[in-house]
Scaffold this motif. Structure first.
Motif, short mmCIF file in Angstrom:
data_model
loop_
_atom_site.label_atom_id
_atom_site.label_comp_id
_atom_site.label_asym_id
_atom_site.label_seq_id
_atom_site.Cartn_x
_atom_site.Cartn_y
_atom_site.Cartn_z
N LYS A 1 38.54 51.98 54.39
CA LYS A 1 38.45 52.22 52.94
C LYS A 1 38.46 50.90 52.18
O LYS A 1 39.11 49.94 52.59
CB LYS A 1 39.61 53.11 52.48
CG LYS A 1 39.59 54.48 53.13
CD LYS A 1 40.69 55.37 52.59
CE LYS A 1 40.62 56.76 53.24
NZ LYS A 1 41.69 57.65 52.73
N GLU A 2 37.72 50.86 51.08
CA GLU A 2 37.64 49.66 50.27
C GLU A 2 37.43 50.04 48.81
O GLU A 2 37.09 51.18 48.48
CB GLU A 2 36.51 48.75 50.73
CG GLU A 2 35.13 49.35 50.54
CD GLU A 2 34.03 48.33 50.76
OE1 GLU A 2 34.35 47.17 51.06
OE2 GLU A 2 32.85 48.69 50.60
N GLY A 3 37.64 49.06 47.94
CA GLY A 3 37.43 49.28 46.52
C GLY A 3 37.42 47.95 45.79
O GLY A 3 37.69 46.89 46.38
N VAL A 4 37.09 47.99 44.52
CA VAL A 4 37.13 46.80 43.67
C VAL A 4 38.10 47.06 42.53
O VAL A 4 38.38 48.21 42.17
CB VAL A 4 35.73 46.44 43.13
CG1 VAL A 4 34.81 46.05 44.27
CG2 VAL A 4 35.14 47.58 42.32
N LEU A 5 38.59 45.97 41.95
CA LEU A 5 39.64 46.10 40.95
C LEU A 5 39.56 44.96 39.94
O LEU A 5 39.40 43.80 40.32
CB LEU A 5 41.01 46.08 41.65
CG LEU A 5 42.21 46.66 40.89
CD1 LEU A 5 42.02 48.16 40.66
CD2 LEU A 5 43.48 46.41 41.67
N LEU A 6 39.68 45.30 38.67
CA LEU A 6 39.78 44.30 37.61
C LEU A 6 41.25 44.02 37.33
O LEU A 6 42.04 44.95 37.15
CB LEU A 6 39.11 44.80 36.33
CG LEU A 6 39.38 43.99 35.06
CD1 LEU A 6 38.83 42.56 35.20
CD2 LEU A 6 38.80 44.68 33.83
N ILE A 7 41.61 42.74 37.31
CA ILE A 7 42.97 42.31 36.98
C ILE A 7 42.90 41.35 35.80
O ILE A 7 42.10 40.41 35.81
CB ILE A 7 43.66 41.62 38.17
CG1 ILE A 7 43.62 42.52 39.42
CG2 ILE A 7 45.09 41.25 37.83
CD1 ILE A 7 44.11 41.83 40.67
N LEU A 8 43.70 41.60 34.79
CA LEU A 8 43.79 40.72 33.63
C LEU A 8 45.08 39.92 33.71
O LEU A 8 46.14 40.47 34.02
CB LEU A 8 43.76 41.53 32.34
CG LEU A 8 42.52 42.40 32.13
CD1 LEU A 8 42.67 43.27 30.88
CD2 LEU A 8 41.26 41.54 32.02
N ILE A 9 44.99 38.62 33.43
CA ILE A 9 46.14 37.73 33.55
C ILE A 9 46.41 37.08 32.21
O ILE A 9 45.49 36.55 31.57
CB ILE A 9 45.88 36.65 34.62
CG1 ILE A 9 45.62 37.31 35.98
CG2 ILE A 9 47.07 35.69 34.72
CD1 ILE A 9 45.04 36.38 37.02
N ARG A 10 47.65 37.15 31.78
CA ARG A 10 48.07 36.54 30.51
C ARG A 10 49.02 35.39 30.78
O ARG A 10 50.05 35.56 31.44
CB ARG A 10 48.75 37.58 29.63
CG ARG A 10 49.41 37.03 28.38
CD ARG A 10 48.39 36.63 27.33
NE ARG A 10 47.88 37.76 26.60
CZ ARG A 10 47.07 37.68 25.54
NH1 ARG A 10 46.67 36.47 25.13
NH2 ARG A 10 46.63 38.75 24.91
N SER A 11 48.68 34.21 30.28
CA SER A 11 49.54 33.04 30.43
C SER A 11 50.67 33.09 29.41
O SER A 11 50.47 33.47 28.26
CB SER A 11 48.73 31.75 30.25
OG SER A 11 47.75 31.63 31.27
N LEU A 12 51.86 32.69 29.86
CA LEU A 12 53.05 32.66 29.02
C LEU A 12 53.63 31.26 29.03
O LEU A 12 53.22 30.42 29.85
CB LEU A 12 54.07 33.69 29.53
CG LEU A 12 53.62 35.15 29.57
CD1 LEU A 12 54.66 36.01 30.27
CD2 LEU A 12 53.36 35.67 28.16
N PRO A 13 54.59 30.97 28.15
CA PRO A 13 55.21 29.63 28.16
C PRO A 13 55.88 29.31 29.50
O PRO A 13 56.15 30.19 30.31
CB PRO A 13 56.23 29.73 27.02
CG PRO A 13 55.71 30.80 26.13
CD PRO A 13 55.06 31.79 27.03
N ALA A 14 56.13 28.03 29.72
CA ALA A 14 56.86 27.52 30.89
C ALA A 14 56.12 27.78 32.20
O ALA A 14 56.75 27.92 33.26
CB ALA A 14 58.27 28.11 30.95
N GLY A 15 54.80 27.87 32.14
CA GLY A 15 54.03 28.06 33.35
C GLY A 15 54.07 29.46 33.92
O GLY A 15 53.61 29.70 35.05
N LEU A 16 54.61 30.41 33.18
CA LEU A 16 54.71 31.79 33.64
C LEU A 16 53.46 32.58 33.25
O LEU A 16 52.70 32.18 32.36
CB LEU A 16 55.95 32.47 33.05
CG LEU A 16 57.30 31.86 33.41
CD1 LEU A 16 58.42 32.54 32.65
CD2 LEU A 16 57.55 31.95 34.92
N SER A 17 53.27 33.69 33.92
CA SER A 17 52.16 34.58 33.58
C SER A 17 52.47 35.98 34.07
O SER A 17 53.38 36.19 34.90
CB SER A 17 50.85 34.08 34.21
OG SER A 17 50.93 34.07 35.62
#
Length: 344
Positions: free
Chosen positions: A50-66
């Motif tokens: 089984k396989e699939g594709v996926l969209l992931i959204l990434i938000r950057s935060l202060p201090a190098g976090l996300s």
């Protein structure tokens, strides 16, 4: 048990699964969010056969976090036999793809239950998010038999209000991006009246621009007038065989002419003409509670009939429990401000 493996792919490859994914998992939605502060990543996962594709959204935060956010995914068919284990394996595999400072991933899971049954929950593996991103509860109309077949399933008051709008001379025009500024002025009025947050005008202009030559999706602006006076407007997305009512705005004047009913009637008819098989009202309160601050919205949207659906909402998989706990406290405070304090 088969090992789950994930790898990066181009955003355009998301389109290959567009037939089974909602609009939140499309390349155009990825580009829309990327224009407003998010980084968009597309991945392909494999788990045995089984396989699939996926969209992931990434938000950057202060201090190098996300943080990472998966809108409307993974699809309910992914790991259907052992959904809990699948989500754990996926989260662990994605840890090697996400930025080093990413301290949790949030899933807006698309599976749903109907009517009075409870939505799926995942208490042993994921943490329920303090704040849902997409509306977990909605009502979806089946368009396969055409517009006329919808009428008997509508509440009699809804049918009456549709006829009343026509009798009072309310007309509906289907427009494009060139009329967005007029609509946005109404949207600002709506936001002040209902105490809700809205994006800047550029957000909606950008989305229309992205879909101007898209073969799989189109946005249409429906505007309701009384003579030359603009009373209300809605934005509807037509994606594959699905129509989704995304945004609505209305004036404080002449609401007794029922322009909102005329707009939805026109949008439903347009969706049927385009061959859509479903129309998603995209958000209602979780139940028919007369004390709910959005009880009127519940009555309005469910008045058109359709199937009430309850999704799980947003669920989180923490990578750093300590940082995640602190973030939860901040988000809970934000929820209280927007849902309670601001609406006083």
């Amino acid at each position: 048990m088969a090992v789950l493996i994930a790898e990066r792919i181009s955003l355009e490859e998301l389109s290959s699964r567009a037939e089974t994914a909602g609009f939140l998992q499309t390349a155009f939605w990825a580009k829309q969010k990327a224009s407003f502060g998010w980084k968009a990543e597309a991945i392909r996962w494999n788990r045995g056969e089984k396989e699939g594709v996926l969209l992931i959204l990434i938000r950057s935060l202060p201090a190098g976090l996300s943080l990472a956010y998966v809108p409307g995914g993974p699809p309910a068919s992914a790991g259907q036999e052992d959904r809990d284990s699948f989500l754990v394996e996926l989260s662990m595999e994605l840890r090697g793809i996400l930025p080093l400072g990413c301290f949790f991933i949030r899933y807006d899971l698309p599976e749903y239950s109907t009517f009075d049954t409870l939505a799926p929950v995942f208490p042993d593996i994921l943490k329920k998010a303090p704040l849902d991103i997409q509306p977990p509860d909605t009502v979806v109309l089946d368009l396969r038999e055409g517009y006329d077949a919808l009428l008997p399933g509508m509440h009699k008051k809804t049918r009456y209000n549709i006829r009343l709008a026509a009798k009072k001379g309310v007309t509906v025009e289907i427009a494009g991006a060139d009329r967005l500024k007029e609509w946005y002025e109404l949207y600002r009025i709506t936001a002040l009246r209902d105490k809700i947050g809205i994006h800047p005008l550029s957000y909606y202009e950008n989305l229309f621009s992205l879909l101007s030559d898209n073969k799989q999706a189109r946005l249409k602006l429906f505007l309701a007038y009384s003579e030359a006076e603009l009373l209300a407007g809605i934005i509807v997305l037509f994606h594959q065989k699905e129509a989704v009512y995304l945004y609505g705005a209305s004036s404080n004047e002449k609401r007794n002419l029922m322009p909102a009913y005329a707009l939805q009637s026109a949008a439903l008819q347009e969706a049927c003409r385009r061959g859509c098989t479903s129309y998603d009202m995209f958000g209602i309160p979780p139940s028919e509670d007369p004390d709910h601050p959005m009880a009127g919205l519940y009555r309005f949207k469910t008045g058109f009939g359709g199937e009430i659906r309850h999704r799980p909402g947003a669920w989180d998989y923490p990578y750093s429990r300590l940082i995640y706990l602190f973030y939860r406290l901040l988000e809970a405070a934000r929820k209280y401000y927007y849902k309670s304090w601001k609406k006083r």
